[in-house]
Design a protein around this motif. Structure first.
Motif, short mmCIF file in Angstrom:
data_model
loop_
_atom_site.label_atom_id
_atom_site.label_comp_id
_atom_site.label_asym_id
_atom_site.label_seq_id
_atom_site.Cartn_x
_atom_site.Cartn_y
_atom_site.Cartn_z
N HIS A 1 -0.15 3.83 -2.85
CA HIS A 1 -0.02 5.25 -2.51
C HIS A 1 1.41 5.75 -2.74
O HIS A 1 1.88 6.66 -2.05
CB HIS A 1 -0.42 5.48 -1.05
N GLU A 2 2.09 5.19 -3.73
CA GLU A 2 3.50 5.50 -3.94
C GLU A 2 3.76 6.99 -4.11
O GLU A 2 4.76 7.52 -3.62
CB GLU A 2 4.02 4.75 -5.17
N SER B 1 -2.54 11.19 4.17
CA SER B 1 -3.16 10.10 3.41
C SER B 1 -3.72 9.07 4.37
O SER B 1 -3.39 9.05 5.57
CB SER B 1 -2.13 9.45 2.47
N MET B 2 -4.58 8.21 3.83
CA MET B 2 -5.11 7.08 4.59
C MET B 2 -4.51 5.80 4.01
O MET B 2 -4.67 5.51 2.83
CB MET B 2 -6.63 7.03 4.48
N VAL B 3 -3.80 5.06 4.85
CA VAL B 3 -3.18 3.80 4.42
C VAL B 3 -3.51 2.72 5.45
O VAL B 3 -3.36 2.94 6.65
CB VAL B 3 -1.64 3.95 4.30
N ALA B 4 -3.98 1.59 4.94
CA ALA B 4 -4.34 0.46 5.81
C ALA B 4 -5.37 0.86 6.86
O ALA B 4 -5.40 0.31 7.96
CB ALA B 4 -3.09 -0.13 6.47
N GLY B 5 -6.22 1.83 6.52
CA GLY B 5 -7.26 2.28 7.42
C GLY B 5 -6.80 3.30 8.45
O GLY B 5 -7.58 3.70 9.32
N TYR B 6 -5.54 3.74 8.37
CA TYR B 6 -5.00 4.68 9.34
C TYR B 6 -4.67 6.02 8.68
O TYR B 6 -4.28 6.07 7.50
CB TYR B 6 -3.74 4.13 9.99
N GLU C 1 0.83 -1.21 0.00
CA GLU C 1 0.00 0.00 0.00
C GLU C 1 0.86 1.25 0.00
O GLU C 1 0.57 2.23 -0.69
CB GLU C 1 -0.93 -0.01 1.22
N PHE C 2 1.93 1.24 0.80
CA PHE C 2 2.80 2.41 0.87
C PHE C 2 3.63 2.58 -0.41
O PHE C 2 3.78 3.70 -0.90
CB PHE C 2 3.74 2.31 2.07
#
Length: 508
Positions: A94-95, A379-384, A89-90
């Motif tokens: 969302h690169e 940003s939102m990544v993995a729900g965080y 994801e990172f």
């Protein structure tokens, strides 16, 4: 009393109702949704939880806080990722938000204010440098042109081992492999070996590079604790200035020598010659400066010497501890190549078990155990919710040991890459294994590193048996990790070589 009880009952009912209504109707607030965080101390945050080997400390913390968690290093919020799915994801989904490297003031100074490819922020200048690297410096054509350099230096290395074997003398392979990789990089870059040349007022480039790698790998308190921001408590700033000054004098001499040769119509066959061509090319969209050239040369040395040497050292360490595996590798080499010539780079595609050994080495001992990035926006990544300017640490070392993706993850078993994992490569597409990173900012020197590791390790086991220890009597090799910017052994690999083939006529 009854009135008070009635009032209290009414008050509690109103309070509970208000809380329930607020909880039900309150707007979503992603900023409050942060990853789990260990208990932190004033000023230092979670620094007390880190060991000299951060990748191991992060891996241990992930067993308690999960595959993604937040730590406060001093006053700097950081996110640690120990899961291939979240790493993807990172680094892929969302690169665009995580293309900048995490800032390191020591490395920034050594790289002439981030005028290099590794540490400069993502943008037009970075794209320009990347284009130069991939199209002119580390492309297939240039690497082929310089293959004779690698071949000659590996042959010389094998001859050196043969001399030690004849007199029964053990070798510090950590030191000798560093000499080999430094010499290869130095000749490819500048046309001369990485040795002390006092008559030219030079320095010992190999030691200088090692010192710079060590300085860049040190954890700088001033980068993380705001109270110390303007202070040089560890003396790293002072040390970086001295190191860069030494490097600058050395490289400036070499550049001037190249320019002098060019003035008289001569042409050297190395990467510096290509860089000087680009510097003088008026058609380039961005002008390449003198400091850009020096910073790029430093990049190649820092990224291409101890990383390659340590990978070969780890690989041989594992093979010595697994005699059944080294026996199988030797059988493949002898069956494919025979005993009348030394293994060449062109043989690598025909040696699948050797390739599997290198992959397994990179899985367990990635040269860069942690990928450090910095977010450029919220940003939102993995729900965080991940705020801008947050440091992101992708624990590559932990990804290669994830039991959800690897059967018996701590076992050295190259056969796994000949079975269901055989399609896995090291070029950033499989997130359970990222020894060279992933995406736009992955290491551009993958092909060069692969050539060096396969050819050197293959030649070492083709020609010699290896016995651990100065006297060759140690039953096994310790696998303790050491501190550094790259994943190195805590103790250099010291072995006694025993010749199986006579490599001197083979390599001549």
């Amino acid at each position: 009393m009854a009135d008070f009880d009635a009032f209290l009952s009414f008050f509690v009912t109103c309070l509970v109702s208000t809380v329930l209504i607020w909880a039900f109707f309150k707007p979503a607030c992603p900023k409050s949704h942060i990853p789990p965080t260990p208990f932190k101390l004033p000023i230092i945050g979670n620094l007390h939880l880190l060991s000299p080997l951060p990748h191991q400390a992060f891996h241990k913390l992930s067993s308690r806080y999960g595959p993604i968690f937040r730590v406060l290093l001093g006053s700097k919020p950081c996110i640690v990722v120990c899961s291939p799915e979240i790493a993807k994801e990172f680094l892929k989904t969302h690169e665009h938000v995580y293309l900048d490297r995490a800032q390191n003031s020591t490395a920034d100074y050594l790289a002439y204010g981030s005028k290099d490819l590794v540490f400069t922020p993502y943008g037009p200048y970075w794209k320009f440098l990347k284009k130069i690297v991939m199209s002119k410096l580390l492309n297939g054509k240039t690497l082929d042109m310089l293959s004779s350099v690698r071949h000659q230096e590996i042959n010389g290395f094998i001859n050196l081992i043969s001399k030690n074997a004849k007199v029964g003398e053990a070798m510090d392979l950590g030191k000798e492999l560093m000499k080999l990789t430094n010499n290869v990089i130095s000749i490819m870059l500048m046309g001369e070996r990485c040795i002390e040349t006092e008559d030219k007022g030079s320095d010992d480039l190999m030691k200088l590079v090692a010192d710079m790698v060590h300085a860049a790998g040190n954890f700088n308190l001033s980068d993380y604790i705001w109270l110390f921001k303007s202070l040089d408590l560890q003396g790293l700033g002072k040390k970086a200035k001295k190191l860069r000054a030494r490097f600058d004098i050395m490289i400036e001499r070499i550049i001037k020598e190249h320019e002098e040769v060019r003035k008289h119509g001569g042409e050297t066959k190395d990467l510096l010659h290509i860089l000087l061509d680009i510097e003088q090319d008026e058609s380039m969209e961005i002008k390449l400066s003198r400091e850009n050239i020096k910073a790029f040369i430093l990049d190649i040395f820092l990224a291409g010497t101890d990383t390659t040497a340590s990978t070969i050292e780890w690989g041989l360490s594992e093979l010595i501890n697994h005699p059944n595996i080294i026996k199988k590798a030797i059988e493949e080499i002898h069956r494919t190549i025979g005993e009348n010539r030394l293994l060449q780079e062109s043989d690598i595609p025909n040696l699948p078990y050797l390739q599997a050994i290198v992959k397994e080495t990179l899985r367990l001992h990635p040269a860069g155990p942690v990928i450090a990035r910095e977010s450029t926006e919220d940003s939102m990544v993995a729900g965080y919710h991940i705020p801008a300017r947050t440091h992101i640490f992708i624990n590559v070392w932990a990804l290669g040991r994830d039991p959800n993706h690897w059967e018996n993850p701590h076992e050295f078993r190259p056969e796994r890459f000949q079975e269901k994992e055989k399609e896995l490569d090291v070029r950033g597409q499989h997130f359970q294994m990222l020894p060279f990173g992933s995406g736009r900012r992955m290491c551009p020197g993958i092909s060069l590193a692969q050539f060096m590791v396969h050819a050197t390790l293959g030649a070492m086991i083709q020609c010699f048996d290896w016995k651990a220890g100065k006297d060759g009597n140690m039953p096994s090799v310790d696998m303790e990790e050491g501190f550094g910017l790259t994943l190195v052994r805590a103790n250099h690999l010291v072995c006694l070589p025993v010749a199986r083939l006579d490599p001197i006529p083979i390599s001549m």
